[in-house]
Design a protein around this motif. Sequence first.
Motif, PDB file in Angstrom:
ATOM      1  N   ALA A 137     -20.738 -34.431  -3.248  1.00  0.00           N
ATOM      2  CA  ALA A 137     -21.561 -33.267  -2.896  1.00  0.00           C
ATOM      3  C   ALA A 137     -21.861 -32.415  -4.130  1.00  0.00           C
ATOM      4  O   ALA A 137     -22.789 -31.616  -4.124  1.00  0.00           O
ATOM      5  CB  ALA A 137     -20.853 -32.421  -1.835  1.00  0.00           C
ATOM      6  N   ARG A 138     -21.077 -32.598  -5.164  1.00  0.00           N
ATOM      7  CA  ARG A 138     -21.301 -31.855  -6.403  1.00  0.00           C
ATOM      8  C   ARG A 138     -22.423 -32.508  -7.198  1.00  0.00           C
ATOM      9  O   ARG A 138     -22.502 -33.731  -7.299  1.00  0.00           O
ATOM     10  CB  ARG A 138     -20.024 -31.819  -7.244  1.00  0.00           C
ATOM     11  N   PRO A 139     -23.308 -31.730  -7.787  1.00  0.00           N
ATOM     12  CA  PRO A 139     -24.430 -32.278  -8.560  1.00  0.00           C
ATOM     13  C   PRO A 139     -23.953 -33.204  -9.677  1.00  0.00           C
ATOM     14  O   PRO A 139     -23.029 -32.879 -10.424  1.00  0.00           O
ATOM     15  CB  PRO A 139     -25.114 -31.030  -9.136  1.00  0.00           C
ATOM     16  N   GLU A 143     -24.169 -39.885  -9.585  1.00  0.00           N
ATOM     17  CA  GLU A 143     -24.695 -40.600 -10.743  1.00  0.00           C
ATOM     18  C   GLU A 143     -23.574 -40.983 -11.703  1.00  0.00           C
ATOM     19  O   GLU A 143     -23.628 -42.049 -12.338  1.00  0.00           O
ATOM     20  CB  GLU A 143     -25.728 -39.738 -11.458  1.00  0.00           C
ATOM     21  N   LEU A 144     -22.548 -40.136 -11.801  1.00  0.00           N
ATOM     22  CA  LEU A 144     -21.415 -40.435 -12.673  1.00  0.00           C
ATOM     23  C   LEU A 144     -20.643 -41.652 -12.160  1.00  0.00           C
ATOM     24  O   LEU A 144     -20.221 -42.509 -12.943  1.00  0.00           O
ATOM     25  CB  LEU A 144     -20.495 -39.216 -12.743  1.00  0.00           C
ATOM     26  N   VAL A 145     -20.471 -41.731 -10.845  1.00  0.00           N
ATOM     27  CA  VAL A 145     -19.792 -42.889 -10.258  1.00  0.00           C
ATOM     28  C   VAL A 145     -20.616 -44.154 -10.486  1.00  0.00           C
ATOM     29  O   VAL A 145     -20.082 -45.214 -10.857  1.00  0.00           O
ATOM     30  CB  VAL A 145     -19.539 -42.670  -8.752  1.00  0.00           C
ATOM     31  N   GLN A 146     -21.930 -44.063 -10.265  1.00  0.00           N
ATOM     32  CA  GLN A 146     -22.769 -45.228 -10.471  1.00  0.00           C
ATOM     33  C   GLN A 146     -22.791 -45.643 -11.939  1.00  0.00           C
ATOM     34  O   GLN A 146     -22.814 -46.841 -12.257  1.00  0.00           O
ATOM     35  CB  GLN A 146     -24.198 -44.950  -9.994  1.00  0.00           C
ATOM     36  N   SER A 147     -22.764 -44.662 -12.838  1.00  0.00           N
ATOM     37  CA  SER A 147     -22.691 -44.972 -14.267  1.00  0.00           C
ATOM     38  C   SER A 147     -21.405 -45.731 -14.590  1.00  0.00           C
ATOM     39  O   SER A 147     -21.397 -46.626 -15.439  1.00  0.00           O
ATOM     40  CB  SER A 147     -22.760 -43.687 -15.093  1.00  0.00           C
ATOM     41  N   THR A 148     -20.324 -45.356 -13.915  1.00  0.00           N
ATOM     42  CA  THR A 148     -19.049 -46.035 -14.103  1.00  0.00           C
ATOM     43  C   THR A 148     -19.163 -47.501 -13.722  1.00  0.00           C
ATOM     44  O   THR A 148     -18.717 -48.401 -14.461  1.00  0.00           O
ATOM     45  CB  THR A 148     -17.948 -45.352 -13.260  1.00  0.00           C
ATOM     46  N   LEU A 149     -19.779 -47.770 -12.582  1.00  0.00           N
ATOM     47  CA  LEU A 149     -19.924 -49.154 -12.131  1.00  0.00           C
ATOM     48  C   LEU A 149     -20.869 -49.932 -13.034  1.00  0.00           C
ATOM     49  O   LEU A 149     -20.634 -51.116 -13.330  1.00  0.00           O
ATOM     50  CB  LEU A 149     -20.410 -49.178 -10.683  1.00  0.00           C
ATOM     51  N   ASP A 150     -21.947 -49.295 -13.482  1.00  0.00           N
ATOM     52  CA  ASP A 150     -22.860 -49.955 -14.417  1.00  0.00           C
ATOM     53  C   ASP A 150     -22.141 -50.281 -15.726  1.00  0.00           C
ATOM     54  O   ASP A 150     -22.368 -51.341 -16.326  1.00  0.00           O
ATOM     55  CB  ASP A 150     -24.069 -49.063 -14.696  1.00  0.00           C
ATOM     56  N   LEU A 151     -21.277 -49.361 -16.157  1.00  0.00           N
ATOM     57  CA  LEU A 151     -20.535 -49.566 -17.397  1.00  0.00           C
ATOM     58  C   LEU A 151     -19.612 -50.775 -17.303  1.00  0.00           C
ATOM     59  O   LEU A 151     -19.641 -51.667 -18.159  1.00  0.00           O
ATOM     60  CB  LEU A 151     -19.730 -48.312 -17.731  1.00  0.00           C
ATOM     61  N   VAL A 152     -18.778 -50.814 -16.266  1.00  0.00           N
ATOM     62  CA  VAL A 152     -17.805 -51.914 -16.178  1.00  0.00           C
ATOM     63  C   VAL A 152     -18.509 -53.248 -15.913  1.00  0.00           C
ATOM     64  O   VAL A 152     -18.048 -54.299 -16.379  1.00  0.00           O
ATOM     65  CB  VAL A 152     -16.731 -51.633 -15.104  1.00  0.00           C
ATOM     66  N   ARG A 153     -19.623 -53.211 -15.189  1.00  0.00           N
ATOM     67  CA  ARG A 153     -20.380 -54.453 -14.982  1.00  0.00           C
ATOM     68  C   ARG A 153     -20.953 -54.959 -16.310  1.00  0.00           C
ATOM     69  O   ARG A 153     -20.918 -56.152 -16.605  1.00  0.00           O
ATOM     70  CB  ARG A 153     -21.500 -54.222 -13.973  1.00  0.00           C
ATOM     71  N   ASP A 181     -12.505 -35.114 -17.221  1.00  0.00           N
ATOM     72  CA  ASP A 181     -13.086 -33.822 -17.571  1.00  0.00           C
ATOM     73  C   ASP A 181     -14.146 -33.400 -16.560  1.00  0.00           C
ATOM     74  O   ASP A 181     -14.200 -32.233 -16.150  1.00  0.00           O
ATOM     75  CB  ASP A 181     -13.706 -33.906 -18.966  1.00  0.00           C
ATOM     76  N   ARG A 182     -14.986 -34.338 -16.131  1.00  0.00           N
ATOM     77  CA  ARG A 182     -16.083 -34.012 -15.225  1.00  0.00           C
ATOM     78  C   ARG A 182     -15.630 -33.860 -13.780  1.00  0.00           C
ATOM     79  O   ARG A 182     -16.152 -33.034 -13.029  1.00  0.00           O
ATOM     80  CB  ARG A 182     -17.160 -35.103 -15.299  1.00  0.00           C
ATOM     81  N   LEU A 183     -14.660 -34.680 -13.361  1.00  0.00           N
ATOM     82  CA  LEU A 183     -14.223 -34.650 -11.970  1.00  0.00           C
ATOM     83  C   LEU A 183     -13.062 -33.698 -11.746  1.00  0.00           C
ATOM     84  O   LEU A 183     -12.835 -33.249 -10.627  1.00  0.00           O
ATOM     85  CB  LEU A 183     -13.808 -36.059 -11.511  1.00  0.00           C
TER      86      LEU A 183
END
Length: 206
Positions: A137-139, A143-153, A181-183
């Motif tokens: 729900a936080r802005p 996208e940060l979670v999806q970036s994480t998955l894109d990174l590890v993939r 830091d972000r979460l």
Amino acid sequence: MRQRLLEATVECLVDSGWSGTSTTLVSQRAGVSRGAQLHHFPSKNDLVLAAVGHLAEVRGEELRQAAAALPDGPRRTRAVLQMLADHFTSPVFTAALELWVAARTDPALHEALAPLEQRIGRETHRWTVELLGADEARPGVRELVQSTLDLVRGLGLANTITDDAARRARILDEWARVLDDRLGPAAPERARRDAPAGPAGEEAAR
């Protein structure tokens, strides 16, 4: 016998790739006769399409088992990233990657693979959110979670060419610090929101 054939198909995809996987090779690896293999799967397409569903189940179970063993505490974020990185560098992911490439020019395989990959993607995203304790729900958090998955993939793809373990570990160390830091600032808010009512809850919130 069907299970043995499906498992042998995945092994052949890992060891021989899409082009090197044949019904004859699969039946030999599974230790079954050619006739028995043809009884269950008359063609390579029949065999591989069945293996797509089997592979989706194996990938889901692999992630569930790894998630159950994650630690709590300050190293949890790094452990979550390691769990994801291990999955995307595993033989199961290698087999899936072979299918992705083949599906680009094979309409029948693409039709079977696309919905399964979409489901796996949604489930993996949901697990990552839960395991990181992320509040989407936080802005920017989604996208940060999806970036994480894109990174590890992407790190998994890099590992298919050379052993990328040392560089991958440094990247994951740094990304874990970014995520913490972000979460992290949301943690007190969640603690207050989830604290039980009454004096005990008020003490927990403080």
